[in-house]
Scaffold this motif. Structure first.
Motif, short mmCIF file in Angstrom:
data_model
loop_
_atom_site.label_atom_id
_atom_site.label_comp_id
_atom_site.label_asym_id
_atom_site.label_seq_id
_atom_site.Cartn_x
_atom_site.Cartn_y
_atom_site.Cartn_z
N UNK A 1 27.26 -63.58 39.21
CA UNK A 1 27.82 -62.63 40.10
C UNK A 1 29.85 -63.68 40.04
N UNK A 2 31.16 -62.53 40.15
CA UNK A 2 32.41 -63.02 40.03
C UNK A 2 32.42 -64.37 39.12
N UNK A 3 31.33 -63.88 37.88
CA UNK A 3 32.41 -64.64 36.64
C UNK A 3 33.78 -65.03 36.24
N UNK A 4 34.09 -66.33 37.21
CA UNK A 4 35.66 -66.59 36.48
C UNK A 4 36.63 -65.68 35.75
N UNK A 5 35.87 -65.70 34.70
CA UNK A 5 36.73 -65.57 32.83
C UNK A 5 36.87 -63.59 33.56
N UNK A 6 35.31 -63.46 34.58
CA UNK A 6 35.97 -62.57 33.77
C UNK A 6 36.48 -61.53 34.84
N UNK A 7 36.58 -62.09 36.11
CA UNK A 7 37.64 -61.66 37.02
C UNK A 7 39.36 -61.79 36.63
N UNK A 8 39.56 -62.95 36.31
CA UNK A 8 40.73 -63.39 35.68
C UNK A 8 40.99 -62.22 34.85
N UNK A 9 40.36 -61.89 33.46
CA UNK A 9 40.45 -61.06 32.20
C UNK A 9 40.75 -59.34 33.15
N UNK A 10 40.20 -58.98 34.25
CA UNK A 10 40.04 -58.05 34.61
C UNK A 10 41.21 -57.84 35.58
N UNK A 11 41.78 -58.54 36.55
CA UNK A 11 42.71 -59.07 36.92
C UNK A 11 44.38 -59.20 36.34
N UNK A 12 44.28 -59.59 35.22
CA UNK A 12 45.51 -59.66 34.27
C UNK A 12 45.49 -57.96 32.89
N UNK A 13 44.22 -57.22 33.31
CA UNK A 13 44.04 -56.28 32.15
C UNK A 13 44.98 -54.86 33.99
N UNK A 14 43.99 -55.41 35.04
CA UNK A 14 44.91 -54.37 35.74
C UNK A 14 46.39 -54.50 36.02
N UNK A 15 46.69 -55.71 35.88
CA UNK A 15 48.41 -55.75 35.41
C UNK A 15 49.16 -55.07 34.97
N UNK A 16 49.09 -54.96 33.78
CA UNK A 16 49.21 -53.35 32.39
C UNK A 16 49.31 -53.10 32.05
N UNK A 17 47.90 -52.50 32.01
CA UNK A 17 46.86 -50.61 32.06
C UNK A 17 45.92 -50.89 32.78
N UNK A 18 45.49 -50.08 33.68
CA UNK A 18 44.27 -50.48 34.28
C UNK A 18 44.00 -48.56 33.60
N UNK B 1 44.48 -41.10 21.93
CA UNK B 1 45.38 -42.05 21.67
C UNK B 1 44.88 -43.13 22.27
N UNK B 2 45.14 -44.42 22.24
CA UNK B 2 44.12 -45.53 22.14
C UNK B 2 45.03 -46.44 22.88
N UNK B 3 44.49 -47.72 23.35
CA UNK B 3 44.82 -48.53 23.49
C UNK B 3 44.25 -50.04 22.81
N UNK B 4 45.00 -51.00 23.34
CA UNK B 4 44.30 -52.14 22.37
C UNK B 4 42.97 -52.57 22.58
N UNK B 5 42.90 -53.39 24.40
CA UNK B 5 41.41 -53.66 24.61
C UNK B 5 39.94 -52.78 23.91
N UNK B 6 40.15 -51.08 23.95
CA UNK B 6 39.33 -50.21 23.10
C UNK B 6 39.40 -50.97 21.69
N UNK B 7 40.11 -50.56 21.03
CA UNK B 7 40.38 -50.88 19.77
C UNK B 7 39.88 -52.34 19.46
N UNK B 8 40.26 -53.50 20.15
CA UNK B 8 39.95 -54.41 20.10
C UNK B 8 38.46 -54.93 20.40
#
Length: 443
Positions: A63-80, A87-94
């Protein structure tokens, strides 16, 4: 809010999954979980519980692996969120590229290009990942010269999800019989985990394929472990034989790896234990590390090519949140953690301890039968009562008193902890399971 108030509101308004609600409302004093970290759940009374089933098999990294929480938080700050329709976006393409790079057969030079699982269709949970595969297979044959191919071969005691389509290909009677009039017809064959073993089951698969090759759209399997059916385990040889049989009549093999995928069996995918490449592979649960609903269906180039051409040939299917940026970003970080923390290597090292513990328990505790283990899954039966039996729930109560959250499948008691559970915590878990089984066996 006070614990009693939470339970009061819960029992007044919340309809729980897989729960006899009259009994729950009248008798159950539920865990009220207020936090979680690593392999532990924290309740409203300040007590800590080892999460022995990874919260329905999703928190493979705890639960709450810090790297996963950080990835979620950082992504939410730009595009939720944004639709993925045209259309597409970088996380889905990569993420698509990264999944194709680790898919079964991706590193094998002998796999033809058309058989490679290089196409990724996003959805939001395991049931819909399977539903997508069913529709892909059926539509492929409908518009590529074999429209009579509308039936699927599946196993007794199979579980593939909750939608009408995935329920149709399931085989656990208590989950499907009430919906019988709504379900489409499938060919059920014995589980390879049943008496007679995989050879008997395969003979029926092969017979069905040979008798009606023009009708079978595909064979769908939970490779190696049938999870919700009772942690039924069988040889990878069965998967290999079925793959060869489907090739012989040129139909599809669908691998439902919603439970087994992402290392649970000790291999990245359970089909890797058999050395086969399916035509479609369903993945969810562990893919987003327990943070978000997220799923994929991997398809071969052959399947994908069958939808090209006129607009009418497209797969007209999708979900509002399919391929959402939050889930895709977290899934990418899950893959990175697996690489950086050698999660598969951890499983290989810990798995023998789980197997040895369950085998010892079955030898030493009266009434236990069928000890079995694959990777980070260990299971044992307390009787033949099936999913609705109660002895496993007595073990649940005994385990809860010992600080374990151990949800049984009827009379089947099992563990499927986070793959990175610390060694000391795994020792505590195995000892607590053994003590709980001994307590119930005395009655």
């Amino acid at each position: 809010m006070e614990r009693a108030n939470i339970i009061g509101l819960d029992k007044q308004h919340v309809w729980h999954p897989y729960t006899a609600m009259a009994q729950y409302i009248a008798e159950t004093d539920p865990l009220v979980v207020v936090g979680a970290e690593g392999p532990y759940l924290l309740d409203a009374d300040g007590r800590r519980y080892l999460d022995a089933n990874s919260s329905w098999w999703v928190t493979t990294l705890g639960h709450r692996h810090p790297r996963l929480v950080r990835a979620l938080t950082e992504q939410a700050a730009s595009l939720a969120h944004v639709s993925l329709a045209g259309i597409t976006h970088e996380p889905a393409a990569r993420l698509g590229a990264e999944l194709a790079a680790i898919a079964p057969g991706a590193d094998r030079a002998d796999v033809p290009a058309e058989q490679r699982l290089s196409r990724v269709f996003y959805s939001d949970n395991g049931s819909t990942a399977v539903e997508v595969a069913i529709k892909m297979a059926a539509q492929y044959w409908a518009q590529n010269g074999r429209p009579r191919r509308t039936r699927f071969i599946t196993l007794t005691e199979a579980f593939h999800g909750e939608t009408v389509g995935s329920t149709s290909v399931g085989g656990v009677k208590v989950f499907r019989d009430v919906f019988g009039p709504l379900l489409f017809d499938v060919v059920h064959v014995p589980s390879p985990a049943e008496e007679g073993g995989w050879a008997r089951a395969f003979s029926e698969v092969e017979a069905a394929l040979r008798a009606h090759p023009e009708e079978i759209a595909g064979v769908i399997l939970e490779p190696v472990i049938q999870g919700a059916g009772g942690m039924l385990m069988y040889s990878p040889d069965f998967v290999r034989a079925v793959r060869e049989a489907t090739r012989a009549v040129d139909t599809f093999l669908i691998a439902d790896e919603v439970f087994t995928g992402m290392g649970r069996t000790g291999a990245r995918f359970a089909v890797d234990l058999a050395g086969v490449v399916p035509d479609l592979l369903c993945l969810a649960k562990a893919l987003s590390g327990g943070l978000l609903p997220f799923a994929v269906t991997l398809a071969s180039e052959r399947v994908f090519s069958g939808f090209l051409g006129e607009k009418s040939r497209a797969l007209y299917y999708g979900h509002s949140y399919c391929g959402n940026p939050l889930g895709a970003a977290v899934a990418r970080e899950v893959l990175a953690v697996y690489r950086d923390e050698d999660v598969l290597g951890q499983v290989v090292r810990k798995a023998p301890r789980i197997q040895a513990a369950f085998e010892r328990m079955a030898r030493e505790i009266p009434g236990l039968t069928r000890p079995r283990a694959v990777g980070m899954v260990g299971a044992v039966d307390l009787g033949g009562g099936g999913y609705l039996a109660n002895r496993g729930w007595r073990v649940y109560e005994a385990a809860r008193r010992r600080g374990l959250y151990l949800r049984p499948l009827g009379d089947t008691v099992y563990i499927a902890p986070p793959l990175n559970i610390p060694d000391a915590a795994l020792d505590v878990l195995l000892a607590g399971v053994e003590d709980s089984l001994r307590e119930v066996a005395k009655d």
